[in-house]
Design a protein around this motif. Structure first.
Motif, PDB file in Angstrom:
ATOM      1  N   TYR A 218       0.850  -1.178   0.000  1.00  0.00           N
ATOM      2  CA  TYR A 218       0.000   0.000   0.000  1.00  0.00           C
ATOM      3  C   TYR A 218       0.896   1.242   0.000  1.00  0.00           C
ATOM      4  O   TYR A 218       1.453   1.612   1.033  1.00  0.00           O
ATOM      5  CB  TYR A 218      -0.901   0.027   1.232  1.00  0.00           C
ATOM      6  CG  TYR A 218      -1.765  -1.207   1.403  1.00  0.00           C
ATOM      7  CD1 TYR A 218      -2.973  -1.329   0.728  1.00  0.00           C
ATOM      8  CD2 TYR A 218      -1.374  -2.252   2.247  1.00  0.00           C
ATOM      9  CE1 TYR A 218      -3.772  -2.453   0.888  1.00  0.00           C
ATOM     10  CE2 TYR A 218      -2.159  -3.380   2.406  1.00  0.00           C
ATOM     11  CZ  TYR A 218      -3.357  -3.482   1.725  1.00  0.00           C
ATOM     12  OH  TYR A 218      -4.143  -4.588   1.886  1.00  0.00           O
ATOM     13  N   PRO A 219       1.069   1.906  -1.140  1.00  0.00           N
ATOM     14  CA  PRO A 219       1.916   3.100  -1.167  1.00  0.00           C
ATOM     15  C   PRO A 219       1.296   4.234  -0.359  1.00  0.00           C
ATOM     16  O   PRO A 219       0.086   4.236  -0.089  1.00  0.00           O
ATOM     17  CB  PRO A 219       1.963   3.471  -2.659  1.00  0.00           C
ATOM     18  CG  PRO A 219       1.484   2.261  -3.385  1.00  0.00           C
ATOM     19  CD  PRO A 219       0.530   1.577  -2.463  1.00  0.00           C
ATOM     20  N   PRO A 220       2.100   5.221   0.026  1.00  0.00           N
ATOM     21  CA  PRO A 220       1.508   6.414   0.647  1.00  0.00           C
ATOM     22  C   PRO A 220       0.561   7.083  -0.349  1.00  0.00           C
ATOM     23  O   PRO A 220       0.714   6.944  -1.565  1.00  0.00           O
ATOM     24  CB  PRO A 220       2.724   7.296   0.962  1.00  0.00           C
ATOM     25  CG  PRO A 220       3.818   6.780   0.107  1.00  0.00           C
ATOM     26  CD  PRO A 220       3.554   5.330  -0.123  1.00  0.00           C
ATOM     27  N   CYS A 221      -0.416   7.810   0.173  1.00  0.00           N
ATOM     28  CA  CYS A 221      -1.416   8.448  -0.690  1.00  0.00           C
ATOM     29  C   CYS A 221      -1.655   9.879  -0.216  1.00  0.00           C
ATOM     30  O   CYS A 221      -1.981  10.106   0.957  1.00  0.00           O
ATOM     31  CB  CYS A 221      -2.725   7.672  -0.666  1.00  0.00           C
ATOM     32  SG  CYS A 221      -3.976   8.362  -1.767  1.00  0.00           S
ATOM     33  N   SER A 222      -1.522  10.824  -1.129  1.00  0.00           N
ATOM     34  CA  SER A 222      -1.679  12.238  -0.770  1.00  0.00           C
ATOM     35  C   SER A 222      -3.123  12.599  -0.457  1.00  0.00           C
ATOM     36  O   SER A 222      -3.385  13.643   0.136  1.00  0.00           O
ATOM     37  CB  SER A 222      -1.159  13.115  -1.914  1.00  0.00           C
ATOM     38  OG  SER A 222      -1.916  12.910  -3.098  1.00  0.00           O
ATOM     39  N   ARG A 223      -4.064  11.740  -0.845  1.00  0.00           N
ATOM     40  CA  ARG A 223      -5.488  11.992  -0.548  1.00  0.00           C
ATOM     41  C   ARG A 223      -6.034  10.801   0.243  1.00  0.00           C
ATOM     42  O   ARG A 223      -7.020  10.167  -0.142  1.00  0.00           O
ATOM     43  CB  ARG A 223      -6.270  12.213  -1.840  1.00  0.00           C
ATOM     44  CG  ARG A 223      -5.673  13.313  -2.707  1.00  0.00           C
ATOM     45  CD  ARG A 223      -6.550  13.677  -3.865  1.00  0.00           C
ATOM     46  NE  ARG A 223      -7.753  14.374  -3.454  1.00  0.00           N
ATOM     47  CZ  ARG A 223      -8.271  15.419  -4.117  1.00  0.00           C
ATOM     48  NH1 ARG A 223      -7.668  15.882  -5.190  1.00  0.00           N
ATOM     49  NH2 ARG A 223      -9.387  15.972  -3.703  1.00  0.00           N
ATOM     50  N   ALA A 224      -5.388  10.509   1.351  1.00  0.00           N
ATOM     51  CA  ALA A 224      -5.722   9.314   2.130  1.00  0.00           C
ATOM     52  C   ALA A 224      -7.144   9.349   2.686  1.00  0.00           C
ATOM     53  O   ALA A 224      -7.707   8.295   3.009  1.00  0.00           O
ATOM     54  CB  ALA A 224      -4.729   9.150   3.280  1.00  0.00           C
ATOM     55  N   ASP A 225      -7.745  10.530   2.794  1.00  0.00           N
ATOM     56  CA  ASP A 225      -9.111  10.622   3.317  1.00  0.00           C
ATOM     57  C   ASP A 225     -10.158  10.257   2.276  1.00  0.00           C
ATOM     58  O   ASP A 225     -11.354  10.179   2.588  1.00  0.00           O
ATOM     59  CB  ASP A 225      -9.382  12.030   3.848  1.00  0.00           C
ATOM     60  CG  ASP A 225      -9.125  13.120   2.810  1.00  0.00           C
ATOM     61  OD1 ASP A 225      -8.412  12.844   1.828  1.00  0.00           O
ATOM     62  OD2 ASP A 225      -9.642  14.240   2.997  1.00  0.00           O
ATOM     63  N   GLU A 226      -9.730   9.992   1.013  1.00  0.00           N
ATOM     64  CA  GLU A 226     -10.676   9.639  -0.045  1.00  0.00           C
ATOM     65  C   GLU A 226     -10.414   8.269  -0.662  1.00  0.00           C
ATOM     66  O   GLU A 226     -11.169   7.830  -1.538  1.00  0.00           O
ATOM     67  CB  GLU A 226     -10.608  10.675  -1.178  1.00  0.00           C
ATOM     68  CG  GLU A 226     -10.998  12.075  -0.793  1.00  0.00           C
ATOM     69  CD  GLU A 226     -10.939  13.006  -1.996  1.00  0.00           C
ATOM     70  OE1 GLU A 226     -11.535  12.669  -3.041  1.00  0.00           O
ATOM     71  OE2 GLU A 226     -10.284  14.057  -1.899  1.00  0.00           O
TER      72      GLU A 226
END
Length: 360
Positions: A218-226
């Motif tokens: 699971y890569p980091p995600c800049s929009r983790a809230d979506e």
């Protein structure tokens, strides 16, 4: 034609999944890029009450279970009834076996994309590298890359998908799966006793027990809230073992109407009840919805091992778990292969037991 050749040419017969881009590569090229196909809108977050409740997720001591400790067996019983999830400690799997398995998983996802694509899923199969349960070009995708392999029984393995370029991979996964097979049998023996069967009752119901292993990045995600690493679902097999990263919380379970994070414990395994055990137990034990969230700063890896009945195993309420009129029969009986085929023809959402529930 041998079984091994048939599985290589025709796949498992469980279904297939459409090819999708590598999320790891999307992030490598542009850490801020989150295509619309992954964005689900604002996600429901755990409340302060849910965060406090997370401290209550049961922890089962397997050394006590193996010694016949009745109090710990009763605790397992209540964990399966009330939570459907628990963590296990003192399971006897060495830190070295766990370390080597983590290293093998990291070694694979550290490979260049050209190397990983050598192990891509075939059009008719779900062995290999890609993403599972992709059935349409319109559905929302998970923020994850996956390597999916069958480790038991030997006749279902397809070694061309086992990455030989990672020198320690095969030995690490073989040792890991062997140890989890031992732990599986111990848990099934205890659950059998709790379900008023002989010690080998659940094992015999499985037939030729299958291990399906999902190694996820699971890569980091800049929009983790979506974005979700894995959408809300229940597992279709009997029990699942999850090895989480020690320092990144990603798994959340549905309990008491809330999303509750399951915080990692060093060298512990998260275990959950699957739909098959819920049906066999006539609803006494719960197969619970769960999901994986993403993290803005950190990547996360996990190794999930699913314990599945044989394709021809029958999954339906056991006679001793039905007590008319107090606990009437809740589900119809199906062949497990039909469960798998249905599962792989649709998105991974919801509980499959809903489709098996008998109408009043």
């Amino acid at each position: 034609m041998s079984l091994e050749t048939r599985y290589e040419e025709q796949g498992l017969g469980w279904g297939s999944s459409l090819p999708v881009p590598s999320v790891q590569e999307i992030v490598r090229k542009d850490p801020l890029c989150v295509p619309d196909r992954y964005r689900r809108g604002c996600l429901e977050k755990p409340t302060a009450e849910a965060l406090a409740t997370s401290l209550d997720v049961p922890v089962i001591d397997l050394s006590l279970l193996s010694s016949g400790h009745e109090g710990e067996r009763r605790y397992l019983d209540s964990a399966c009834k009330d939570w459907g999830f628990f963590q296990i400690v003192n399971h006897g799997i060495s830190e070295e076996v766990i370390r080597q398995m983590r290293a093998a998983a990291s070694g694979f996802f550290d490979l260049p994309i050209e190397e990983k694509r050598r192990y891509a899923m075939a059009a008719n199969d779900i062995h290999g590298y890609g993403q599972l349960f992709v059935v349409s070009e319109e559905q929302k995708l998970d923020w994850a890359d996956v390597l999916h392999l069958i480790t038991r029984p030997s006749k279902l393995k397809n070694l061309k998908y086992w990455p030989t370029v990672v020198s320690s991979f095969k030995d690490a996964l073989e040792a890991y799966s062997k140890e989890l097979e031992r732990v599986t049998k111990m848990l099934l023996e205890n659950l059998s006793r709790l379900m008023n069967m002989e010690e080998d009752g659940l094992l015999r119901l499985h037939g030729d027990l299958t291990q399906s292993t999902r190694i996820a990045y699971y890569p980091p995600c800049s929009r983790a809230d979506e974005v979700l690493g894995l959408g809300s679902h229940s597992d279709k097999g009997s029990i699942t073992f999850l090895l989480q990263d020690d320092d990144v919380t990603g798994l959340q379970i549905r309990h008491g109407g809330m999303w509750i994070p399951v915080k990692p414990m060093p060298n512990a395994f998260v275990v959950n009840i699957g739909d098959s055990v819920e049906v066999w137990s006539n609803g006494l034990y719960k197969s619970v919805q769960h999901r994986v969230i993403t993290n803005r700063e950190k990547a996360r890896k996990s190794i999930a091992m699913f314990i599945l009945p044989h394709n021809d195993a029958e999954v339906g309420p056991l006679e001793q778990m039905v007590d008319e009129p107090h606990r009437p029969r809740r589900y119809r009986t199906v062949r497990f292969l039909d469960v798998l085929k249905n599962l792989n023809q649709r998105e991974l959402e919801g509980n499959y037991v809903d489709a098996l529930t008998l109408q009043d």
